[in-house]
Enzyme design. Structure first.
Site, PDB file in Angstrom:
ATOM      1  N   ALA A   1      -4.532   7.672  -4.240  1.00 42.18           N
ATOM      2  CA  ALA A   1      -3.178   7.199  -4.510  1.00 42.18           C
ATOM      3  C   ALA A   1      -3.291   5.694  -4.771  1.00 42.18           C
ATOM      4  CB  ALA A   1      -2.272   7.489  -3.321  1.00 42.18           C
TER       5      ALA A   1
ATOM      6  N   THR B   1       0.859  -1.182   0.000  1.00 37.67           N
ATOM      7  CA  THR B   1       0.000   0.000   0.000  1.00 37.67           C
ATOM      8  C   THR B   1       0.897   1.233   0.000  1.00 37.67           C
ATOM      9  OG1 THR B   1      -1.904   1.023   1.105  1.00 37.67           O
ATOM     10  CG2 THR B   1      -0.215   0.107   2.541  1.00 37.67           C
ATOM     11  N   ASN B   2       0.374   2.389   0.317  1.00 38.01           N
ATOM     12  CA  ASN B   2       1.195   3.600   0.413  1.00 38.01           C
ATOM     13  C   ASN B   2       0.669   4.489   1.527  1.00 38.01           C
ATOM     14  OD1 ASN B   2      -0.820   5.512  -0.719  1.00 38.01           O
ATOM     15  ND2 ASN B   2      -0.593   4.173  -2.486  1.00 38.01           N
ATOM     16  N   ASN B   3       1.308   5.628   1.672  1.00 39.21           N
ATOM     17  CA  ASN B   3       1.117   6.455   2.852  1.00 39.21           C
ATOM     18  C   ASN B   3      -0.003   7.494   2.740  1.00 39.21           C
ATOM     19  OD1 ASN B   3       2.031   6.860   5.345  1.00 39.21           O
ATOM     20  ND2 ASN B   3       3.897   7.984   4.787  1.00 39.21           N
ATOM     21  N   SER B   4      -0.860   7.399   1.738  1.00 35.15           N
ATOM     22  CA  SER B   4      -1.885   8.438   1.570  1.00 35.15           C
ATOM     23  C   SER B   4      -2.918   8.376   2.702  1.00 35.15           C
ATOM     24  CB  SER B   4      -2.585   8.216   0.220  1.00 35.15           C
ATOM     25  OG  SER B   4      -3.809   8.897   0.189  1.00 35.15           O
TER      26      SER B   4
END
Ligand code: CTP
Length: 241
Positions: free
Chosen positions: A119, A53-56
């Site tokens: 994102a 996943t990512n940090n959004s």
């Protein structure tokens, strides 16, 4: 004193602001406009316990959905995993993966306005393992996820009248954002600098440049709710002029 931070606006100015707000809202309501906003990260599962996943945080998208709804636009927010509370008066759909976000997007069409702030994780594992992968056999191949913004912009049958993308960049921000706008065929792209931890990802603040045709409009650093309001107002103006 006569001027400075903290001085109350004159009652006439306040009256004018409120009058404009409600007259815009009435015009928008009569036009029966609808919007779709994507927000947050997506989670791409590798096996039952692991994912990428990512940090959004989803904050900017949630605020844009909130602002559009306040202006009287019938708004649907499709959100990946986020700790944020659902904005009021917004049709809220929670998803986890990019494929789910894409499926829900297709169900919501047609809409007048699409704002893609999500994102979306660019890659997903080629194969999902039903059983937890043992650590000595970890070898994963990835494949590209569908691009939801591009899908909307190139959708000849049900293209929203206005498609707005976001470009999260760390360097050559305007150059890369313009390239993204051309590649994905959206009408506007909102560029922001995610290399600065005081704005962008997981911050309450943002600073953006809105690129459309050959014009670039800057919104200086401010709360994401303020930036959202400016973007929503600009979108609305596009429909009431
Ligand atoms: N986007 C999307 N679906 C994807 C990837 C991106 O809808 N699978 C949208 C985002 O919501 C955003 C825009 O495309 O509006 C740009 O996203 P960004 O992550 O900045 O760009 P990428 O296309 O992922 O390119 P790169 O990671 O190479 O910068």
């Amino acid at each position: 004193g006569e001027y400075g931070e903290g001085k109350m606006s004159s009652p006439d100015q306040i009256y004018e602001f409120i009058e404009n707000y409600f007259s815009d809202r009435n015009i928008i309501k009569k036009k029966n406009l609808s919007a779709l906003v994507t927000a947050g990260p997506t989670k791409e599962y590798i096996d039952p316990v692991r994912f990428i996943t990512n940090n959004s945080s989803g904050k900017q998208g949630y605020e844009i959905a909130r602002s559009l709804a306040k202006f009287g636009v019938k708004t649907t927010l499709i959100s990946g995993p986020s700790a944020l509370k659902k904005p009021e008066d917004v049709n809220f759909i929670k998803v986890e993966t990019a494929d789910q976000m894409y499926a829900e997007t297709k169900k919501i069409l047609p809409v007048d306005i699409a704002v893609c702030t999500a994102a979306v994780t660019d890659f997903k594992p080629e194969k999902y393992e039903n059983k937890k992968i043992k650590k000595d056999s970890l070898n994963i191949n990835f494949k590209r996820n569908i691009d939801i913004l591009e899908f909307l912009s190139k959708n000849n049958l049900q293209r929203p009248k206005l498609v707005v993308g976001f470009a999260a960049e760390t360097n050559d921000i305007i150059k890369f954002a313009k390239e993204k706008k051309n590649r994905k065929h959206c009408d506007w792209i909102v560029a922001n600098d995610v290399s600065n931890s005081k704005i962008g990802f997981n911050s309450e603040y943002n600073a953006v440049s809105i690129i459309h045709e050959d014009k670039i409009e800057k919104i200086e650093k401010n709360l994401k709710s303020y930036i959202a309001n400016k973007i929503a107002k600009k979108i609305i103006n596009n429909f009431i002029q």
